[in-house]
Motif scaffolding. Structure first.
Motif, PDB file in Angstrom:
ATOM      1  N   LYS D  86       0.822  -1.207   0.000  1.00  0.00           N
ATOM      2  CA  LYS D  86       0.000   0.000   0.000  1.00  0.00           C
ATOM      3  C   LYS D  86       0.862   1.266   0.000  1.00  0.00           C
ATOM      4  CE  LYS D  86      -3.378  -2.882   1.012  1.00  0.00           C
ATOM      5  NZ  LYS D  86      -4.082  -3.527  -0.120  1.00  0.00           N
ATOM      6  N   ALA D  87       0.311   2.316  -0.555  1.00  0.00           N
ATOM      7  CA  ALA D  87       0.843   3.662  -0.322  1.00  0.00           C
ATOM      8  C   ALA D  87       0.364   4.097   1.059  1.00  0.00           C
ATOM      9  CB  ALA D  87       0.340   4.633  -1.383  1.00  0.00           C
ATOM     10  N   VAL D  88       1.181   4.895   1.745  1.00  0.00           N
ATOM     11  CA  VAL D  88       0.844   5.267   3.124  1.00  0.00           C
ATOM     12  C   VAL D  88       0.930   6.774   3.336  1.00  0.00           C
ATOM     13  CG1 VAL D  88       1.503   5.054   5.562  1.00  0.00           C
ATOM     14  CG2 VAL D  88       1.651   3.062   4.039  1.00  0.00           C
ATOM     15  N   LEU D  89      -0.130   7.319   3.930  1.00  0.00           N
ATOM     16  CA  LEU D  89      -0.088   8.688   4.463  1.00  0.00           C
ATOM     17  C   LEU D  89      -0.234   8.545   5.969  1.00  0.00           C
ATOM     18  CD1 LEU D  89      -0.202  11.722   4.645  1.00  0.00           C
ATOM     19  CD2 LEU D  89      -2.456  11.687   3.599  1.00  0.00           C
ATOM     20  N   CYS D  90       0.864   8.851   6.697  1.00  0.00           N
ATOM     21  CA  CYS D  90       0.908   8.614   8.136  1.00  0.00           C
ATOM     22  C   CYS D  90       0.946   9.926   8.909  1.00  0.00           C
ATOM     23  CB  CYS D  90       2.155   7.780   8.460  1.00  0.00           C
ATOM     24  SG  CYS D  90       2.277   7.352  10.212  1.00  0.00           S
ATOM     25  N   GLU D  91       0.055  10.054   9.907  1.00  0.00           N
ATOM     26  CA  GLU D  91       0.085  11.240  10.758  1.00  0.00           C
ATOM     27  C   GLU D  91       1.419  11.326  11.505  1.00  0.00           C
ATOM     28  OE1 GLU D  91      -1.372  14.030  11.600  1.00  0.00           O
ATOM     29  OE2 GLU D  91      -2.651  13.780   9.849  1.00  0.00           O
ATOM     30  N   LYS D  92       1.789  12.517  11.904  1.00  0.00           N
ATOM     31  CA  LYS D  92       3.027  12.735  12.654  1.00  0.00           C
ATOM     32  C   LYS D  92       2.779  12.419  14.124  1.00  0.00           C
ATOM     33  CE  LYS D  92       2.461  15.639  15.184  1.00  0.00           C
ATOM     34  NZ  LYS D  92       1.518  15.925  16.331  1.00  0.00           N
ATOM     35  N   PRO D  93       3.773  12.062  14.904  1.00  0.00           N
ATOM     36  CA  PRO D  93       5.099  11.640  14.452  1.00  0.00           C
ATOM     37  C   PRO D  93       5.055  10.167  14.009  1.00  0.00           C
ATOM     38  CG  PRO D  93       4.981  11.518  16.849  1.00  0.00           C
ATOM     39  CD  PRO D  93       3.641  12.014  16.370  1.00  0.00           C
ATOM     40  N   ILE D  94       6.014   9.787  13.189  1.00  0.00           N
ATOM     41  CA  ILE D  94       6.074   8.376  12.751  1.00  0.00           C
ATOM     42  C   ILE D  94       6.174   7.468  13.978  1.00  0.00           C
ATOM     43  CG2 ILE D  94       7.393   6.679  11.449  1.00  0.00           C
ATOM     44  CD1 ILE D  94       8.523   8.918   9.739  1.00  0.00           C
ATOM     45  N   ASP D  95       7.002   7.898  14.934  1.00  0.00           N
ATOM     46  CA  ASP D  95       7.194   7.134  16.168  1.00  0.00           C
ATOM     47  C   ASP D  95       7.907   8.064  17.137  1.00  0.00           C
ATOM     48  OD1 ASP D  95       7.038   4.062  17.051  1.00  0.00           O
ATOM     49  OD2 ASP D  95       8.840   4.952  17.966  1.00  0.00           O
ATOM     50  N   LEU D  96       7.989   7.674  18.396  1.00  0.00           N
ATOM     51  CA  LEU D  96       8.710   8.493  19.373  1.00  0.00           C
ATOM     52  C   LEU D  96      10.158   8.033  19.523  1.00  0.00           C
ATOM     53  CD1 LEU D  96       5.939   8.770  22.103  1.00  0.00           C
ATOM     54  CD2 LEU D  96       6.488  10.400  20.277  1.00  0.00           C
ATOM     55  N   ASP D  97      10.530   6.917  18.877  1.00  0.00           N
ATOM     56  CA  ASP D  97      11.856   6.331  19.062  1.00  0.00           C
ATOM     57  C   ASP D  97      12.622   6.371  17.740  1.00  0.00           C
ATOM     58  OD1 ASP D  97      14.054   4.623  19.248  1.00  0.00           O
ATOM     59  OD2 ASP D  97      13.030   3.287  20.666  1.00  0.00           O
ATOM     60  N   LEU D  98      13.628   7.230  17.701  1.00  0.00           N
ATOM     61  CA  LEU D  98      14.367   7.447  16.457  1.00  0.00           C
ATOM     62  C   LEU D  98      15.044   6.170  15.958  1.00  0.00           C
ATOM     63  CD1 LEU D  98      15.127   9.753  14.509  1.00  0.00           C
ATOM     64  CD2 LEU D  98      17.162  10.150  15.889  1.00  0.00           C
ATOM     65  N   ALA D  99      15.535   5.350  16.895  1.00  0.00           N
ATOM     66  CA  ALA D  99      16.210   4.104  16.500  1.00  0.00           C
ATOM     67  C   ALA D  99      15.236   3.178  15.767  1.00  0.00           C
ATOM     68  CB  ALA D  99      16.796   3.406  17.738  1.00  0.00           C
ATOM     69  N   LYS D 100      14.025   3.113  16.287  1.00  0.00           N
ATOM     70  CA  LYS D 100      13.015   2.275  15.610  1.00  0.00           C
ATOM     71  C   LYS D 100      12.669   2.847  14.232  1.00  0.00           C
ATOM     72  CE  LYS D 100      10.558   0.418  19.604  1.00  0.00           C
ATOM     73  NZ  LYS D 100       9.325   0.613  20.411  1.00  0.00           N
ATOM     74  N   VAL D 101      12.602   4.160  14.153  1.00  0.00           N
ATOM     75  CA  VAL D 101      12.291   4.786  12.862  1.00  0.00           C
ATOM     76  C   VAL D 101      13.362   4.412  11.833  1.00  0.00           C
ATOM     77  CG1 VAL D 101      12.127   7.017  11.666  1.00  0.00           C
ATOM     78  CG2 VAL D 101      10.943   6.671  13.854  1.00  0.00           C
ATOM     79  N   ASP D 102      14.610   4.441  12.277  1.00  0.00           N
ATOM     80  CA  ASP D 102      15.700   4.096  11.365  1.00  0.00           C
ATOM     81  C   ASP D 102      15.698   2.603  11.025  1.00  0.00           C
ATOM     82  OD1 ASP D 102      16.483   6.714  11.184  1.00  0.00           O
ATOM     83  OD2 ASP D 102      18.054   6.572  12.707  1.00  0.00           O
ATOM     84  N   ALA D 103      15.439   1.781  12.024  1.00  0.00           N
ATOM     85  CA  ALA D 103      15.420   0.330  11.783  1.00  0.00           C
ATOM     86  C   ALA D 103      14.302  -0.030  10.800  1.00  0.00           C
ATOM     87  CB  ALA D 103      15.221  -0.400  13.112  1.00  0.00           C
TER      88      ALA D 103
END
Lengths: 329, 329, 329, 329
Positions: D86-103
């Motif tokens: 799917k294409a995704v439009l995600c509300e902010k923030p993606i997550d609160l944990d930057l490491a998880k966002v990068d992973a």
């Protein structure tokens, strides 16, 4: 009637001399400048006598001395004038060296002289009204202050080199305004930038800055500065409280606005520099000082106010070097 | 240096006298008022000599006479002053009787005296800039003008009774402003109303009006007047042309605005009345008149301008009575 | 859910059709235009059925007819729709002939149909709020109204020729606004000018006007019109009362302002024409009409309002010809 | 036509669902919320089908998923949706944990999915125009940015506790706006305060902040935040360059202003919160995302933009704890 002498006949000294000459309760007795021609020109324009030496003025029957000479001479003249029994109105900054400012104070404080520092913006009708309305409780407790302060263009690099740097020369007015509105400051953080002129960087100074202050009251404040502003002398304040905001804006020469196919409600550029922008403030400043001398009351901008603004400039400079928030007191 | 006498020391005469006393190229020699105490008070405030009679002034070594006495004395004093070889700055209106104005002109026109009528608004920096920008072509051909002119409150009914009525007393400034911007007028229509104070109606006058003018150029103009305005002295102009609009707005004491839960960007009430609102205009008016006397140049507001504004007031009055558009000249 | 047909699929009919198609409580059943392609295009855009003849719509199960055809067809369609038992929302003006408007009313009034005239400006959020605040007493008794109404550019001369002239075509909105704010009008004076396009003069019409109205309440009103405005669609109102003024201003696409060396606080040109400027008003108008049809309540803009605005246009035209103030009723 | 599902039917999810249901090129197929009643209500309002489980949506024939659930679920849903094609439009923030966002990025980046983060302010017409005019060179090189961002009132403390704190929840929009205007950021300093509600302090968060950013370009930026604003949702930007300034201001419901004896030109309070203030922005955001999905173009607000705003929030938090300016990357 208060009899005055003016020390320093450059641009700002000349303006003060003319204001004193026209003031109904002031008399301009003497003017002096190390450059004799400058003093002669102001003497001619005002009808005052040109003094050959500072000593002549200190010995004369003047009650009040207005110091508008170069910054490096301010403190020495201030001390000598106080010791000669004069009231003093001294342009900012008192000095660039905080230790000297404190040492001089120790020497003169017992005399109880009327000493006022030239923080002219405290006398601007709009800023004064903004402060009065805060104090009257219109916005409830003061929480945040935003001070915008941009000069229309940079001074000569020769001036920059002896100015003490942006914080002591330019931001010092904004530091004082922050204290005027919020009271004493507990912490300072400063960011500087080189955006306007590489020659300023070469002279070891910054030409733009953004500063954050935390007041002892808990209120917080942002200051933004630039040595350049395309549309004139940008001087604005926003004060936020729990119940609202008060803004004070820029001044324009007319109320005319222009509407056409490319823009609407376009107003004049704002008044271009401090003498035009703060004309009523400079007049009110003199007026207030004459009141203080005549009535023996305390000036609205004291020696301590001059000292504290300088201490904030020093703290900002330290923050600029270390990147650290600097705590005061 | 032009030596002046001021005839009439009421509110507006006093203001002019103080302005003359401070003017660098004017000297206030004499003041006179039929009420000796009024003259004495102004003499004391300005250092001028109090004349006992008008004749004393006409015989004295003054070059210029400023007439600010009651309207019914304007024309007689103007003629006598001109015949005594003086330059004259006369408050509006010259007289309430157009025939007398024309007869007096016939008598004095050959003398070539410097005669200026006190249409102070022509010297307001914003209105002057608006006119200059029209003439510089910023909006192209001038097509429509809207003049808003409201007094903060009505004058005493005793004054209304001798004022010549709203059109000759108040609108006369707006008629002059219309001519200043558009040139001569070809037709007038006026509507009056009784909205403010029944005592004004009883005195035979209206207290609000809306007037339409057609200029000889083809441009059209609306004027709105009221003897009452809750928010201060409402003085605004809009000028429309084929390429845009120029607006000139009201003046406020500060730039402060207030934002809270019930309103945002709320500004100060506008300056309350003519002496505050038009301070810079009155100073510039004197300055211009001194220039004219010193250099022998023609004033910006002439005897003919005073005559034409009165003729428009008369035409408006006729229109008010008949409901008809009245054509001029 | 109210089922609609739209008669007339030009620019404004198309806009209404799209608004109806999206309205949650309206259903667009049919569209018709004498130019079949115009109707086909709107039918395709909205999913409505294209009617071949008006009769087909009058016989169909639609409750409400929106008339947006050319002005000369309005009244006939309105009467036929009412006689077919439909509610009617008719674009302004109802007709160009006041006698016909009255005759038709005599014929249909007994039916008690829901008839609304498309005075969209009554539904503009700012004008509506201004009126509500007058009625809530914020400015005390209403004394003076100033209506500014300028189109961005003139319509084609072909349109001018069938428009009934400036007063019936353009000022009619301002006459209605004056009545909306002040109530019925007792007297009218109008001045016209030829400032925009000589072809309009040749077509027998004026292209700019200034009009004065006296309300039965004693309040007075000025309207200024032009067929050209360099900076967009100029639509403003000022309402003065004994305790203050309410202003409603122009609309812009963004809040951006620009400050530079030649101008400050320069905003966007105002929204360019009626469909952009009055988008929320047109939506609210439909919404209100659907309410009226569903609940059987009286529309905010009635047949009589349409009739009175036309009567004011006729009176203005008479004043333009005679130069005389024209009294009504 | 792009077929959508909406995950999360709280206030913002409901708004997006309604916008999608009305969008001419979008079709809302499914809605889901962990609280079934919330989903049922939105399903009823939009005509969409209510999914019982997320899996049902991932398996369905929808092309795009809009994620508006609680923050702690964003990243998991985003990854699963991408992996389901799917294409995704995600509300902010993606997550609160930057490491998880990068992973997570490492896991999904090869798929080349269309992923957009809901930085709605990028689509605000005024902010967008301001940016376009900077990029068009109207103010020359961008030197300083001042972002004002105040919520009308604080959220419930229960929300504060799971929000990640002021910087990740509220300032994240301003960090993104700074990057949108200035590009990537090199250094951050933050000051926080407890001014609004002691319960927020007890919950371990601040409720007001002032932040300074230095961009890699050399430009500098100030952000001021508060969880309270008496006059509405305060959302303003000033951008200064060598040749001028561009400002974007607040929005009001009407253009009405009020003039009386205590204040003049007083306008409405500003629009109260994000759904009202940013209505056109949310519509334009959806429109842009539909374009991206249909045409395979890159969104204006990418996963990396979401990541960088979060990294700035983390840096601000570190600065708040240490008092130190924090350098990035």
């Amino acid at each position: 009637m208060v009899k005055f002498a003016v020390l320093g006949c450059g641009r700002i000294g000349r303006m003060h001399a003319l204001n004193l000459a026209r003031h109904p309760r002031a008399e301009l007795g003497y003017v002096y400048d190390i450059v004799a021609d400058a003093a002669a020109s102001v003497a001619e324009a005002t009808g005052a006598q040109q003094a050959r030496e500072v000593e002549e003025i200190l010995a004369a029957d003047v009650q009040a001395v207005l110091i508008a000479s170069s910054t490096d001479t301010h403190l020495d003249l201030l001390v000598r004038a106080v010791e000669a029994g004069k009231a003093v109105l001294c342009e900012k900054p008192i000095d660039l060296d905080l230790a000297k400012v404190d040492a001089s104070w120790a020497r003169i404080k017992e005399r109880g002289a009327t000493i006022m520092v030239g923080f002219n913006r405290r006398f601007d009708p709009s800023f004064k009204a903004l402060r009065a309305r805060i104090q009257a409780g219109e916005i409830g407790r003061l929480e945040q202050v935003v001070i915008t302060s941009r000069d229309p263009g940079p001074p000569p690099v020769a001036y920059i080199k002896v100015s003490g740097g942006l914080f002591r020369d330019m931001t010092i007015h904004d530091f004082d305004m922050a204290r005027y509105l919020m009271g004493d400051v507990a912490a300072v953080h400063a960011t500087g930038a080189h955006l306007v002129d590489p020659a300023i960087k070469e002279a070891g100074d910054i030409d733009a800055a953004m500063i954050t202050l935390v007041a002892q009251s808990g209120a917080i404040c942002q200051i933004s500065n630039s040595r350049r502003c395309a549309y004139g002398y940008d001087q604005r304040i926003e004060a936020f409280g729990e119940r609202g905001m008060l803004q004070a804006g820029n001044q324009r020469p007319t109320t005319v606005s222009f509407w056409n196919a490319s823009a609407t409600e376009a107003k004049d550029p704002v008044l271009n520099f401090f003498i035009e922008r703060y004309t009523p403030a400079y007049l009110a400043e003199i007026d207030h000082f004459v009141d203080c001398v005549e009535q023996g009351t305390a000036p609205l901008a004291t020696y301590r106010d001059g000292r504290e603004a300088l201490a904030l400039a020093d703290a900002a400079l330290e923050s600029l070097k270390t990147g650290q928030t600097v705590r005061l007191g």
